[in-house]
Design a protein around this motif. Structure first.
Motif, PDB file in Angstrom:
ATOM      1  N   VAL A 177       0.836  -1.204   0.000  1.00 15.79           N
ATOM      2  CA  VAL A 177       0.000   0.000   0.000  1.00 15.79           C
ATOM      3  C   VAL A 177       0.870   1.252   0.000  1.00 15.79           C
ATOM      4  N   GLY A 178       1.956   1.234   0.786  1.00 11.90           N
ATOM      5  CA  GLY A 178       2.861   2.383   0.809  1.00 11.90           C
ATOM      6  C   GLY A 178       3.480   2.648  -0.549  1.00 11.90           C
ATOM      7  N   ILE A 179       3.894   1.584  -1.239  1.00  9.21           N
ATOM      8  CA  ILE A 179       4.496   1.741  -2.573  1.00  9.21           C
ATOM      9  C   ILE A 179       3.474   2.291  -3.566  1.00  9.21           C
ATOM     10  N   VAL A 180       2.252   1.751  -3.525  1.00  6.96           N
ATOM     11  CA  VAL A 180       1.209   2.215  -4.447  1.00  6.96           C
ATOM     12  C   VAL A 180       0.897   3.685  -4.211  1.00  6.96           C
ATOM     13  N   MET A 181       0.746   4.090  -2.954  1.00 16.44           N
ATOM     14  CA  MET A 181       0.459   5.498  -2.660  1.00 16.44           C
ATOM     15  C   MET A 181       1.629   6.392  -3.059  1.00 16.44           C
ATOM     16  N   GLY A 182       2.841   5.896  -2.879  1.00 13.41           N
ATOM     17  CA  GLY A 182       3.994   6.678  -3.314  1.00 13.41           C
ATOM     18  C   GLY A 182       3.991   6.902  -4.817  1.00 13.41           C
ATOM     19  N   LEU A 183       3.647   5.853  -5.582  1.00 15.85           N
ATOM     20  CA  LEU A 183       3.564   5.993  -7.031  1.00 15.85           C
ATOM     21  C   LEU A 183       2.481   6.975  -7.446  1.00 15.85           C
ATOM     22  N   LEU A 184       1.310   6.875  -6.811  1.00 10.32           N
ATOM     23  CA  LEU A 184       0.209   7.781  -7.158  1.00 10.32           C
ATOM     24  C   LEU A 184       0.590   9.236  -6.899  1.00 10.32           C
TER      25      LEU A 184
END
Length: 512
Positions: A177-184
């Motif tokens: 989830v942290g990686i996905v939010m960072g990408l967004l």
């Protein structure tokens, strides 16, 4: 302005009269209050039919009955639901309150999210983030509302309630989830590769840290904001508001925002005592107006702080102070509501997210328990309406922003050397709202008229369900009261839309 309002009100009243007259005749022709008796096998069938004809005055022409009904309405009498004997006014009163709660939350959230994401998408035109938002908005717009509602009931209520039995997130899930939010966030902010990497690392670390805190602090079972999170969230909101509307280089505005956050942090502790006062007791009588008064005082404090910092642009500081103060006040209020979560969840058997209704029967408890109960019943239907409306508002705001940013006055503002933030916020954002000014009021009235499918799926006793049940029961007074309210609000919404349009666009003159 007065001439415009007078002209529009008179035209609106004439339109309302014609619409109600035609609808009364159509409803009278469409419903049959004697249907159940005609199919009855009772021995006194004829007597029952005669009694109901007399009760509902069905021998009288619908035209005459309309003017009789209109005369009663002008005297404040909306009639009676003849099957139950209940006053139509009381039925409408409860239904419209339930619908207004839903509409207010859904409209505010969908506008906030839709406009923000749409503008960011327009500023990142043809970028990965833009394509992602276009795909998401078209996907949500094409989904049937009943399917979205059912999925939210399954995963947002039943699934989450099951999760609360053993609320543990796997660390791998937290990392993903942290990686996905960072990408967004990196896609939304854009910029050079170095800046994208910085944004990615900050967003990923912040998301991972937040989820780790929730996991380690047992937040899922005992949710709260508390003074520390209040200070952290308040500071983040302060920097965000100042960065967007004033610029971080505006030190007076920044110090205004941070001072308001500090004041909110200090006032957090005495407000816990204030919220325990008798005014917030079991029935909470007058509590709404007390909260309105506190909100006004909160806004005044923010304005005064901005005014005291002074400077040639003290108005910007004052507006920033008001915005941050209201956010801090809202966080303190939400924190108090969240404090009653453990006993509330326990009272509902550890399954606090409901799937139907607008309140828990026989729940009891003080004012804060009742507020939390109303909030939990609003979560799923509000999310359903927000997901659908978000898609539309995102498309509207994106297309409007693209059109505005290609105008000559935007090129002139950039040629004058104005910062991009000023060009977007002060010159682009205001004009982007012009098309929405005519759409949003009508959408709100449409929702008030009844989000029939959403209310049906969640068994929420709002205006839409009232209308459907009244038609099914052949209760013409209730149907006409519903039509009277929705038609009146539609006319008012059109007038409000014109006024908002003129406020946003100074080229429009209402007294022309």
């Amino acid at each position: 302005m007065l001439r415009f309002l007078t002209r529009r009100l008179l035209a609106g009243l004439a339109t309302l009269f014609v619409a109600l007259f035609l609808m009364y005749l159509l409803v009278a022709a469409a419903i049959d209050p004697l249907k159940d008796l005609r199919e009855s096998t009772a021995a006194n069938k004829d007597q029952l039919i005669a009694a109901r004809i007399e009760l509902l005055d069905l021998d009288t022409s619908p035209v005459i009955r309309f003017f009789q009904w209109l005369g009663d309405v002008l005297q404040g009498d909306l009639g009676v639901a003849w099957k139950t004997g209940e006053s139509v006014s009381s039925l409408i009163g409860h239904a419209i309150i339930s619908t207004l709660q839903l509409v207010t939350a859904a409209t505010f959230l969908s506008l906030l999210l839709g406009i923000t994401v749409g503008i960011v998408s327009a500023l990142r035109q043809y970028a990965t983030f833009d394509y992602l938002i276009i795909f998401l908005s078209f996907l949500l717009y094409s989904l049937p509302s009943f399917w979205v509602a059912v999925m939210l009931k399954q995963w947002g209520a039943i699934g989450f309630n099951d999760f609360l039995r053993d609320p543990n997130l796997a660390w791998a899930t937290i990392a993903v989830v942290g990686i996905v939010m960072g990408l967004l966030w990196s896609l939304a902010i854009g910029g050079s590769p170095r800046r994208r990497v910085q944004v990615f690392l900050i967003a990923a670390a912040a998301t991972t840290g937040m989820l780790a805190y929730l996991q380690l602090s047992n937040w899922w079972l005992e949710p709260k904001i508390g003074p520390i999170l209040l200070l952290v969230i308040g500071a983040a909101v302060a920097f965000a508001i100042v960065g967007v509307f004033a610029g971080l280089q505006n030190r007076r505005a920044l110090w205004t925002a941070l001072t308001v956050v500090a004041i909110g942090f200090v006032l957090y502790f005495p407000m816990q005592t204030v919220f325990k006062a008798d005014a917030f007791g079991v029935d909470g009588e007058g509590t709404f107006w007390i909260l309105v008064g506190l909100a006004v005082v909160t806004g005044v404090i923010g304005w005064v702080v901005g005014r005291l910092y002074g400077g040639p642009d003290w108005g910007v500081s004052a507006k920033v102070g008001v915005a941050v103060a209201l956010v801090m006040g809202a966080l303190i209020f939400v924190d108090k509501v969240m404090q009653v979560w453990p006993p509330y969840s326990k009272a509902l058997g550890g399954r606090p997210i409901p799937t139907f209704g607008d309140r828990t029967p026989g729940l009891g408890g003080n004012y804060w328990v009742q507020v939390l109960d109303a909030f939990t019943h609003l979560i799923l239907p509000t999310a359903t309406l927000v997901l659908i409306a978000f898609a539309a508002y995102t498309r509207y705001s994106r297309s409007s922003m693209l059109e505005v940013m290609n105008q000559d006055y935007i090129r002139t503002a950039r040629a004058k050397g104005l910062p991009e933030r000023v060009v977007v916020v002060r010159h682009g954002f205001r004009n982007t709202l012009i098309p929405l000014a005519t759409i949003v009021p009508i959408d709100v009235i449409t929702l008030i008229g009844g989000a029939v499918i959403t209310e049906a799926v969640f068994a929420r006793p709002g205006m839409g369900q009232l209308f459907v049940h009244a038609l099914d029961a052949a209760e013409q007074d209730t149907v006409m009261a519903y039509l009277l309210i929705t038609a009146s609000l539609a006319i008012i919404a059109n007038i409000v839309a014109d006024i908002i349009y003129a406020v946003i666009d100074p080229r429009i003159r209402l007294d022309a």
